[in-house]
Design an enzyme around this catalytic site. Structure first.
Site, mmCIF file in Angstrom:
data_model
loop_
_atom_site.group_PDB
_atom_site.id
_atom_site.type_symbol
_atom_site.label_atom_id
_atom_site.label_comp_id
_atom_site.label_asym_id
_atom_site.label_seq_id
_atom_site.Cartn_x
_atom_site.Cartn_y
_atom_site.Cartn_z
ATOM 1 N N SER A 592 0.655 -1.189 -0.093
ATOM 2 C CA SER A 592 -0.005 -0.152 -0.028
ATOM 3 C C SER A 592 0.844 1.332 0.112
ATOM 4 O O SER A 592 1.489 1.569 -1.047
ATOM 5 C CB SER A 592 -0.996 -0.143 1.124
ATOM 6 O OG SER A 592 -1.964 0.770 1.134
ATOM 7 N N ASP A 680 -9.288 -5.538 -4.837
ATOM 8 C CA ASP A 680 -8.627 -4.313 -4.180
ATOM 9 C C ASP A 680 -9.631 -3.223 -4.461
ATOM 10 O O ASP A 680 -9.418 -2.611 -5.765
ATOM 11 C CB ASP A 680 -7.468 -4.158 -4.057
ATOM 12 C CG ASP A 680 -6.833 -3.068 -3.382
ATOM 13 O OD1 ASP A 680 -7.377 -2.528 -2.813
ATOM 14 O OD2 ASP A 680 -5.484 -3.013 -3.226
ATOM 15 N N HIS A 712 -7.244 -5.710 -0.558
ATOM 16 C CA HIS A 712 -6.222 -4.867 -0.276
ATOM 17 C C HIS A 712 -5.339 -5.433 0.690
ATOM 18 O O HIS A 712 -3.883 -5.391 0.343
ATOM 19 C CB HIS A 712 -6.806 -3.471 0.273
ATOM 20 C CG HIS A 712 -5.678 -2.565 0.277
ATOM 21 N ND1 HIS A 712 -4.835 -2.210 -0.888
ATOM 22 C CD2 HIS A 712 -5.071 -1.796 1.348
ATOM 23 C CE1 HIS A 712 -3.899 -1.204 -0.439
ATOM 24 N NE2 HIS A 712 -3.962 -1.045 0.952
#
Length: 1573
Positions: A592, A680, A712
């Site tokens: 991320s 995601d 995610h």
């Protein structure tokens, strides 16, 4: 001088050793919940209670997380714990979603799911248990009071009333049932209530609402849309949904008020639209109370803040909750607020802490308060929060606001409060080297909390071989933040504690995600496992992390990509200087925002890092803002303000791009492994795919893993395990560290601890933490005939079952199949039946998709076989059927007599068919349900002579049945068949050690396939998502053998293959797929060539130009000439093409027809995407083809020797002609017009020079549709002020369809055409059984030709005039017209459409006050521009798959080159967007001017659209809603860009028709009949 590190030659760990290590470490369970039972008294007077705990553990064999419970006994005297220990063994918990004990501890409520049985959906039961049995079991699904119950920790709750007679929970609001406009309950499609005028029943399904879009709450909450509070009356066995909650609120986190008079809940504002809520504690919300008797809803907190985690004190007098600012960083330092229930006064218990002082309270940074957090005195509360790089437990005195740490004198690590009840405190503790353990304590009296004594109930032995420590770093003076000086930050360094003396381990650097998150010194699976492998691991809490004060958090927004990057780099440099680590072997791992930093670091400091592994990384903030569930994050972290109704601004997008790691792609040298979750919603996988392509084209070693079903966090057990193995093997491979080995220690304990995917911190805005072909797993997870002659000819594709619901006309010619003779009446007829009836009737006209001729003895009689299709609305699929005719040569002028020889027969399960050269045999590819096996059958006059099960043979994957690759070709000897299929993937391996301990590993020859289960395989984009690696396959009918041809170069993808003249080889089109694949559907500008593959030698020869784009090779009957189309590589996706011819013997190529810059009356150029399969005349000199010629599609006769063109259909009343086949100089074609459905016609091709006039003979003639007239309008643009350039003054055209009945002036619907492909209609079928959408998908280089479009005709019958605009840049008007639009997109096409509207209003009886827009793709792009240019002109607009934001498409479309080319910008594979590109694209995008839109807009999008991402429409929808513009969004889950499919197409039409009828004030109908409004 320091001696160089000593290299010890050792063998790196093998995959089986790594997997065994992962297995051991992953078995450490994680402790999730704890609950204390009531106090009991022993016979000796002592007190004890039970402690119920729930744990989770990864089960690698089952590939799932399992839950189990364990109970303990705690003996205490009220001040201390006397004895504690386990009571019994662990028990697995099955199918429990939620559970909660009652206040007295005598009852327990359980929400349980029951897995779905066949043809049933999953059920939910709410159970009530007492100490001996289950006393209640209520089937919530059967009661049908609401949707699924929420079991998440965001909204979800399961709360007992104080009286223990009621249960409170949150569920999805029940939606009214919806169904298609064309739903039929009778065998034959009946009329709707709307059509008949009958009133709807109260419980009747709502028609047309089937695909209405419902917003959700984003990442991990995609099934949460409209929550409602529900109450179960246990005694009365009734369920009620609470009323009185304002409609603009979404309730959750509810509990009973004191005395059970009402319910207290948190309400989140969801207007104007929902943003992602997971890990986002900055969403506007407030505390509310709803009274159960008066249904009055009362606000208890401020309504301009963000609140969550309300907790009621034991005495029922106070509620504490957490509060943040709205918007800003998603995670920040929070306030602790308290509401007094009786005085109605709210006070602040703890304020935000600007700076964390050593040893002082750091502030609150937790995602939620413990479910039970109050001490027995109803004055103190317990919470855990990050304190720099640790997590500690604090007690807060709500009366004084003082805090005391309960873990200050305990070992360093991570503490979490699980529960407190009657001052018995239960907590979880872990360290980076020690998995979680269970701790209990008694909370001392007020003022003595520091004396807390912790007792370990469930110990976990430390993992051997790991040492760790926390380091504090200070930025250099030049890196100090000007506003927040003096901030420092931490890093946790883990390193192997065992290993050869003097050896320096390699370093793996892990920055956390968020960015406002934190690594605390707790158990993390990935870092621990890497450390055991032999790596040192550096976990960096850069400035902006939680736990260091609000100033640290506030210092980062506006400085991402610089401050955080420099902090990580500084930390790495310091650690390498001060520790015994190998500075030449440093790698990065991040997810991320941590992946964002990793990509920045390998680009900004390429000399430091040797390898990189990133998971769902943010690489381009600018392209992410339009696709993520948290667009506010993109602006906030860039330092820009966010407003829901704000429009994209070029300066802001430039700034976002400037801070993105994609700008450093040119400097990256480190090999990169990317791991992406297909589902995601936070950082869409297109972000990682964009980076993958940018690195791949630059020669950087790159690998992409694609995890279906994962979001995610990539938290699925299988994905998590596969991710670790691939990560470890990648690091071992690229760090070149032969000294690394497994750090063996003692036998490890059982189970695992906290979530191990520790690339992220505990929380944060970006979550703590092509397409996959399922190959065998590397090291985890479970492992996963030629037929006889089936019978007589009636089972063949030539004569199957009689077509259902089809009227069969009799005689030579007559009414077309499936259509009753139409009545006159036009508008009256349309008004009488309504939109659904109009569409239903006009959709019955079939289209011919294939034709084949067979000559009978004597050569004067021919058998004609046709395959047709039409929508079957009742069965929601395309109905395919075959028909047979006899053609007899005659002496008359027309030269042919036609007769029908058999009834129509439905064709079942056929994907492809092809007749042999003599016409005596037919090959048919069928897919047999339900197994989906592919059978290739050969039929002759005696029945099925061959039936080969291709699936069972396993030589290849699925056969290509449509699109640019597909073919099914007979050899000239009729002994072999050639086709294209997907290359076979490696077969599944035997069970691996995850399944059977001690099982054998794959043999050496199979080791290359390890770890490839989730490897990403590129595909060819829109409509070709299952096409990746095509191969040529040959079926030998004599030897009954199947072979996959070898010798095709690896950089080519073959297709459109045919046999060479002597059957010694194969001719095919080969598309270059290096460096990566771009979308191929409707793109005639992709680099490709004509190749010849010699079957004997395996040599592959290029026959066409090296740099060209070719398609449709067609061999002449004498085998001497090969005709094909050729275009330029790059540039417009559709363009004017050359017709090229290759002489087979000499290999010489000539241009038969060149590109036409300026059209003439005789010839406007070639624009077709495909030549007819059989287009050669018998003399092997002439060929016939169809192509757009201005606003018509005509049949052209080409003399390949004289290079001349003759238009065979010029001047005919039909506007669209299509050639189906040309054999023995017999032409078989279809012709149609806007008011005339397709008719099947045949003709004899005269000798050369005598072709005109051509005598067409009808085979199946359709009637003209009443009530529709049409004409072509020629429009001359005004001269440009800059000069009389040809491109500025070239005329263009528009087709005007008008109602012939009714009273003018008519309302006008304007349709600028859309994308590449034939600008057709839902039901206007061209070739290969492909139906076209209601409007052509996009463009801008397409054309509206004068063909039959049933949707347009239906709208015309409803009383609307239709204006189909072929603006400059359309196909059929010369290459100069196409070129004129480049760099003028959004200007010239918009101005032309405006001019066409003005001219039509001036010339025709049209109502200027009732105008609407109907468009798709690029046509919708034009329509949106028109809405912003003339906001008051149009009263309604309906758009399909609209392009609204050009720069946002760069990272999401399968054709990124289109965005550059259409604006006149150069494109190359290596190109990444720069600030100037983004600014230019945004300035040309209609979204930038959306503030001007006032017109109601209907949006229709396909969730699977690869060309124009549905997030384009979603972004526009949100902008319009935020500004109060009426907007409606239809979301088709299985729809692609074209929104094809019978049910989808019908629903789109009906919704568009209703939208226009509603907003244009056209004739509408109530329950009693039609009326005019």
């Amino acid at each position: 001088m320091e001696p160089p590190p000593r290299r010890v030659p050792q063998v790196q760990p093998r995959a089986e050793e790594l997997s065994e290590l992962y297995r051991e470490l992953s078995q450490h369970p994680g402790l999730s919940t704890a609950c204390l039972g009531p106090d009991l008294t022993t016979q000796y007077g002592g007190k004890y209670c039970s402690l119920y705990t729930e744990w989770s553990q990864r089960d690698l064999a089952r590939a799932e997380n399992i839950k189990f419970c364990r109970q303990y006994l705690i003996f205490h005297d009220g001040a201390s714990i006397v004895y504690s220990g386990p009571a019994g063994t662990c028990s697995e918990i099955k199918d429990e979603l939620l559970s909660r004990e009652s206040p007295s501890g005598m009852l327990k409520a359980v929400l349980r799911k029951v897995p779905a049985k066949e043809k049933e959906k999953e059920k939910q039961f709410l159970e009530v248990w007492d100490q001996n049995r289950k006393v209640k079991s209520i089937d919530l699904t059967a009661l049908d009071k609401h949707g699924s119950v929420y079991d998440d920790d965001q909204f979800g709750c399961l709360a007992w009333s104080h009286s223990e007679t009621h249960l409170l929970y949150v569920a999805e609001k029940k939606r009214p049932k919806a169904e298609s406009f064309f739903q039929s309950k009778a065998p034959e499609l009946g009329t709707s209530d709307e059509d008949t005028g009958h009133p709807k029943k109260e419980d009747a399904p709502i028609k047309g609402e089937q695909f209405v879009y419902h917003e959700d709450w984003g990442e991990t909450l995609s099934t949460r849309s409209v929550p409602v509070l529900c109450v179960l009356d246990i005694e009365g066995n009734s369920i009620s949904v609470l009323e009185g909650i304002p409609e603009h609120l979404s309730p959750g986190q509810a509990f009973w008020s004191p005395e059970d008079t009402g319910v207290v809940f948190v309400g989140w504002w969801h207007d104007p639209f929902r943003l992602g809520l997971r890990y986002c504690t900055n969403r506007r919300s407030a505390l509310f109370y709803v009274d159960l008797t008066g249904r009055r809803c009362e606000l208890l907190s401020e309504d301009t803040r963000a609140v969550w985690s309300p907790r009621l004190s034991p005495d029922g007098c106070r509620i504490v909750y957490l509060e943040n600012n709205v918007l800003g960083p998603h995670q920040q330092c929070s306030q602790l607020r308290m509401y007094d229930w009786y005085t109605k006064h709210t006070s602040t218990v703890l304020e935000v802490v600007p700076r964390q002082a050593w040893g002082a309270f750091p502030g609150i940074y937790c995602g939620a308060l413990p479910g039970m957090c109050w001490a027995a005195d109803s004055r103190r509360i317990l919470l855990d929060t990050a304190q720099r790089s640790q997590q500690d437990v604090f007690v807060v005195d709500t009366a004084t606001g003082t805090t005391t740490s309960l873990t200050a004198d305990s070992p360093q690590g991570s503490w979490s409060v699980l529960t407190i009840d009657r001052d018995l405190l239960v907590a979880r503790f872990s360290t980076p080297s020690c998995p979680p353990m269970l701790k209990v304590a008694v909370l001392p009296a007020l003022g003595h909390e520091a004396q807390t004594q912790w007792i370990c109930l469930q110990d976990a032995p430390p993992v051997p071989g790991i040492s760790w420590g926390i380091r504090t770093l200070q930025p250099t003076p030049e890196q100090e933040h000007p506003q927040y000086r003096g901030l420092d930050f931490d890093a946790i360094l883990m390193r192997p504690s065992k290993g050869p003396a003097g050896q320096k381990p390699p370093l793996v650097v892990m920055p956390h995600g968020g960015p406002h998150s934190v690594f605390t010194a707790g158990w993390m699976l990935y870092p621990a496992a890497l450390c055991r492998v032999g790596f040192a691991v550096l976990l960096v809490n850069y400035r902006g992390s939680l736990g260091f004060g609000q100033d640290s958090v506030a210092s980062l927004p506006g400085n991402v990509g610089t401050q955080d990057v420099r902090d990580v780099q500084l930390c790495v440099e310091r650690v390498l200087q001060e520790e015994m680590l190998d500075a030449t072997q440093v790698a990065l791992v991040g997810g991320s925002h941590g992946g964002f930093l990793a990509c920045h670091l390998i680009g900004q400091f390429p000399d430091t890092y040797r390898a990189c592994v990133v998971r769902n990384p943010v690489v381009n903030i600018a392209s992410m803002v339009a696709t993520t569930d948290i667009p506010d994050w993109c602006l906030t972290e860039t330092g820009l303000p966010y407003k829901p109704d704000a429009l994209p601004d070029p300066a802001q997008w430039t700034e976002m791009l400037h801070k993105s790691p994609i700008r450093y792609a040119d400097q990256v040298r480190a090999p990169v492994l990317l791991m992406l979750g297909e589902d995601d919603r936070r950082v869409p996988p297109k972000q990682g795919l964009e980076y993958y392509r940018a690195l791949k084209v630059r020669g950087v070693p790159t690998r992409l893993l694609w995890y279906p079903g994962n979001n995610h966090a990539l938290a699925g057990v299988e994905a998590e395990a596969d991710g670790f193995m691939n990560m470890a093997l990648w690091l071992l491979k690229h760090l070149h560290c032969p000294g690394v080995r497994l750090c063996h220690g003692d036998v490890l304990g059982h189970g695992k601890g906290d979530p191990g995917l520790a690339m992220e911190g505990a929380a944060g805005g970006l979550a703590p933490a092509g397409r996959c072909r399922r190959a065998p797993p590397a090291c985890f997870g479970s492992r996963p005939s030629a037929g006889g002659r089936p019978g007589p000819a009636e089972n063949s594709p030539m004569a199957t079952a009689t077509e259902k619901g089809v009227e069969v006309g009799r005689g030579l010619r007559g009414v077309w199949v499936g259509t009753a003779p139409l009545q006159a009446g036009g508008m009256d007829r349309g008004a009488a039946h309504g939109p659904a009836a109009c569409y239903r009737e006009l959709s019955r006209f079939p289209a011919v998709t294939r034709a084949a001729l067979r000559a009978a003895a004597g050569g004067q009689t021919f058998q004609l076989y046709t395959e047709c299709s039409r929508p079957d609305l009742a069965r929601r699929r395309l109905l395919c059927f075959g028909r047979h005719y006899s053609l007899q040569r005659t002496a008359g002028r027309q030269g042919l007599a036609v007769s029908r020889t058999a009834l129509s027969a439905e064709i079942h399960n056929q994907l492809l068919s092809q007749d042999s050269p003599t016409g005596q045999r037919r090959a048919a590819l069928k897919r047999c349900p339900p197994q989906g096996r592919d059978l290739l059958e050969v039929w002759d006059g005696g029945g099925c002579s061959h039936s080969v099960d291709l699936t069972a043979l396993g030589k290849h994957g699925d056969v290509y049945t449509e699109g640019p690759f597909a073919c099914l070709a007979w050899s000239h000897s009729e002994t072999r068949l050639l086709y294209v299929a997907e290359k076979s993937r490696p077969k599944p391996q035997p069970p691996c050690p995850w399944d059977v301990p001690g099982a054998a590993w794959p043999a050496a020859e199979d080791e290359d396939e390890e770890g490839k289960q989730f490897v990403y395989h590129e595909d060819w984009g829109e409509a070709l998502s299952t096409r990746s690696m095509p191969v040529l396959c040959v079926l030998d009918l004599q030897g009954l053998s199947l072979s996959v041809l070898e010798g095709v170069p690896e950089h080519l993808s073959p297709g459109q293959a045919l046999w060479s003249p002597d059957d010694r080889g194969v001719v095919f089109v080969g598309w270059w797929h290096k460096p990566f694949r771009l979308g191929l559907n409707a793109c005639s500008n992709r680099r490709s060539g004509i190749f010849y593959l010699d079957l004997a030698s395996g040599c592959c020869e290029l026959l066409s130009a090296e740099e060209g784009s070719v398609c449709s090779p067609r061999l002449s009957p004498d085998g001497q000439r090969l005709l094909y189309l050729e275009g330029a590589v790059g540039g417009p996706h559709r363009q004017c093409l050359r017709l090229r011819m290759l002489t087979w013997q000499t290999r010489q190529t000539v241009t038969v027809l060149d590109v036409v810059q300026e059209p003439t009356e005789a010839f406007a150029g070639l624009y077709t995407e495909v030549l007819p399969p059989r287009c050669w005349a018998a003399d092997s000199r002439r060929a016939v083809l169809g192509t757009p010629q201005r606003s018509r599609t005509d049949l052209l006769l080409v003399d390949t020797e004289a290079c001349t063109v003759t238009n065979l259909t010029a001047g005919s009343s039909e506007g669209c002609w299509e050639l189906l086949t040309l054999q023995w100089d017999l032409l078989v074609a279809t012709c149609s017009a806007p008011h005339h459905p397709p008719s099947l016609v045949v003709a004899v091709l005269p000798p050369a020079g005598q072709e005109l006039p051509l005598g067409w003979v009808p085979v199946e003639e359709t009637p003209t549709v009443p009530g529709v007239t049409w004409k072509t309008l020629t429009i001359q643009p005004p001269c440009s002020e800059q000069g009389p350039d040809v491109q500025d003054t070239q005329a263009f055209e528009a087709l005007l369809l008008s109602p012939s009945d009714g009273t003018p002036p008519h309302p006008l619907v304007v349709c600028p055409h859309g994308e590449c492909g034939d600008s057709g209609d839902t039901l206007a079928v061209l070739v290969a059984a492909q139906v076209m959408p209601m409007l052509a998908p996009g463009g801008p280089h397409a054309v509206f030709d004068a063909r039959w479009r049933p949707s347009m005709a239906a709208l015309c019958q409803l009383g609307f005039a239709m204006l189909l605009v072929n603006y400059r840049g359309s196909l059929g008007f010369g290459q100069a017209s196409i070129s004129s639009l480049l760099s003028r997109v959004g200007e010239q096409d918009v101005a032309d459409t405006q001019l066409a509207v003005e001219q039509a209003l001036h010339r025709e009886p049209l109502d200027p006050h009732r105008l609407a827009l109907l468009a798709g793709s690029h046509g919708a792009f034009i329509a949106l521009h028109l809405l912003t240019c003339e906001p008051e002109r149009y009263q309604a607009c309906a758009l399909r798959s609209p392009v609204s934001n050009l720069p946002a498409l760069l990272g999401t479309s399968d054709i990124p080159d289109w965005r550059y080319t259409s604006l006149g910008l150069p494109y190359s594979f290596e190109r990444v967007p720069c600030a100037e590109d983004v600014a230019t694209m945004l300035l040309h995008s209609p979204i930038a001017q959306a503030a001007q839109v006032q017109t109601p807009v209907l949006l229709c999008v396909g969730a699977r659209d690869r060309r124009v991402s549905p997030t384009q429409a979603l972004e526009l929808y949100r902008v319009l809603r935020a500004r109060g513009v009426p907007a409606r969004l239809l979301w088709y889950p299985e729809g692609g860009h074209a929104l094809a499919g019978v049910e989808t197409e019908a629903d789109v039409f009906k919704n568009c028709a209703h939208w226009f009828l509603q907003h244009l004030g056209q004739h509408r109908r109530d329950e009693t009949g039609w009326h005019s409004s």
